[in-house]
Write a protein that holds these residues in place. Structure first.
Motif, PDB file in Angstrom:
ATOM      1  N   HIS A 132      41.432  46.448  69.793  1.00 44.43           N
ATOM      2  CA  HIS A 132      40.411  45.404  69.815  1.00 44.43           C
ATOM      3  C   HIS A 132      39.606  45.450  71.112  1.00 44.43           C
ATOM      4  O   HIS A 132      40.166  45.662  72.195  1.00 44.43           O
ATOM      5  N   ARG A 171      36.181  38.180  65.694  1.00 45.43           N
ATOM      6  CA  ARG A 171      36.598  39.003  64.548  1.00 45.43           C
ATOM      7  C   ARG A 171      38.075  39.386  64.612  1.00 45.43           C
ATOM      8  O   ARG A 171      38.441  40.556  64.459  1.00 45.43           O
ATOM      9  N   GLY A 173      40.265  37.623  62.624  1.00 46.45           N
ATOM     10  CA  GLY A 173      40.844  37.239  61.346  1.00 46.45           C
ATOM     11  C   GLY A 173      41.974  36.248  61.511  1.00 46.45           C
ATOM     12  O   GLY A 173      41.923  35.340  62.332  1.00 46.45           O
ATOM     13  N   GLN A 231      45.532  43.543  57.280  1.00 46.14           N
ATOM     14  CA  GLN A 231      44.462  42.750  57.881  1.00 46.14           C
ATOM     15  C   GLN A 231      44.556  42.734  59.404  1.00 46.14           C
ATOM     16  O   GLN A 231      44.076  41.801  60.048  1.00 46.14           O
ATOM     17  N   HIS A 233      43.541  43.152  62.942  1.00 45.62           N
ATOM     18  CA  HIS A 233      42.285  43.309  63.662  1.00 45.62           C
ATOM     19  C   HIS A 233      42.503  43.686  65.127  1.00 45.62           C
ATOM     20  O   HIS A 233      41.535  43.812  65.874  1.00 45.62           O
ATOM     21  N   PRO A 236      44.108  48.910  64.191  1.00 46.92           N
ATOM     22  CA  PRO A 236      43.754  49.088  62.773  1.00 46.92           C
ATOM     23  C   PRO A 236      44.865  49.723  61.955  1.00 46.92           C
ATOM     24  O   PRO A 236      45.637  50.557  62.430  1.00 46.92           O
TER      25      PRO A 236
END
Length: 309
Positions: A132, A171, A173, A231, A233, A236
């Motif tokens: 991230h 972002r 999630g 999911q 974030h 990945p």
């Protein structure tokens, strides 16, 4: 079953190490991620302790453990896990590592294969560069004064007020709330310094700088489970497939509705997956001669490994 999820403390090399311990049976070591603590495992501790002695430490520089000016590289953390287990009279364990803890777990299996029976990597660091952007930014030279500013009481209040906007902008999630809680743990200068030293040992502005891929071939014969949230974030899910291809004989389990913390998002499924994996596999029996032969043969050449971090 012995049940005790309160913190225990032992001194190792002059530093206080905090850890949680619960249950009875074959030992299971749980290693948490960056800026986290053993509390992250709270939803799964009692479930896993039904059949195991579960040890969940606070890494040095994290949680209730000391936060000295020290070596926070994954190799040093792996040594710390070995030494804590020695103090607790535990010789061999199944190791479960999440995020940074996954990198430490892999390093533990590499440095001390005679002590590692099985390996479980959960949303693990050390597979590829991608991470991230917040972590890349936090590795910059200006991060220390920046974090001091961002964790000041007035700014923390503003962050709480702006949480709905940040939820969209960052972002993250479903990982947003837990990541925000980790940010709130960095209010003390010692916690911030330990966080930055740990982060910079493995991440720079271009992403992750360490890789386990060059030594993954050594897990031949080591029962290995790779578990990831689809999911995620923070790191990945594509890294799960890369690690699976690089680790001969490994098993792969994707939690389709989980983020970076599947042990919190789906604790019952997580515990059942770990327990099924352990029940279906025999612990590795370390053979030094075989280990030397694999090392002499060397790792297979592949584009993924040669172009790693």
């Amino acid at each position: 079953m012995e049940v005790d999820d309160t913190l225990h403390f032992r001194e190792v090399h002059g530093y206080t190490r905090a850890f949680r311990m619960m249950g009875d049976g074959p030992p299971l070591l749980l290693i948490h991620g960056l800026s986290d603590s053993s509390a992250t495992w709270a939803p799964v501790l009692p479930l896993l302790a039904e059949h195991h002695l579960v040890i969940a430490p606070d890494l040095l520089g994290h949680g209730a453990s000391d936060k000295p000016r020290a070596d926070y590289a994954v190799a040093a953390y792996a040594c710390g896990m070995r030494d804590l287990l020695a103090v607790l009279d535990i010789d061999r364990v199944t190791v479960v590592g999440h995020s940074l803890g996954g990198g430490i777990a892999m390093q533990f299996a590499y440095q001390f294969p005679e002590r590692c029976e099985r390996l479980v990597l959960v949303g693990s660091a050390g597979v590829g560069r991608e991470v991230h952007p917040l972590l890349r930014l936090a590795s910059s030279p200006l991060a220390e004064p920046g974090l001091a500013f961002l964790t000041a009481p007035p700014v923390r209040s503003a962050v709480r007020a702006l949480a709905p906007l940040l939820r969209v902008g960052l972002r993250l999630g479903r990982d947003f709330d837990y990541v925000l809680d980790r940010y709130r743990c960095l209010t003390s200068p010692t916690a911030r310094k330990a966080f930055l030293r740990t982060l910079r040992a493995g991440v720079d502005m271009n992403g992750q700088v360490i890789t386990m891929l060059d030594r993954c071939y050594l897990t031949v014969g080591m029962p290995t489970l790779i578990l990831w949230g689809a999911q995620d974030h923070v790191i990945p899910v594509e890294h799960a497939f890369t690690a699976h291809r690089a680790m001969p004989g490994s098993e792969l389990e994707i939690f389709e509705t989980s983020g970076h913390f599947p042990h919190q998002d789906e604790p019952e499924r997580f515990a059942k997956t770990i327990e099924s994996f352990i029940s279906a596999t025999a612990p590795q029996e370390f053979d030094p001669a075989r280990w030397r032969a694999i090392l002499r043969q060397g790792r297979p050449r592949s584009p993924e490994v040669s172009s790693g971090t």
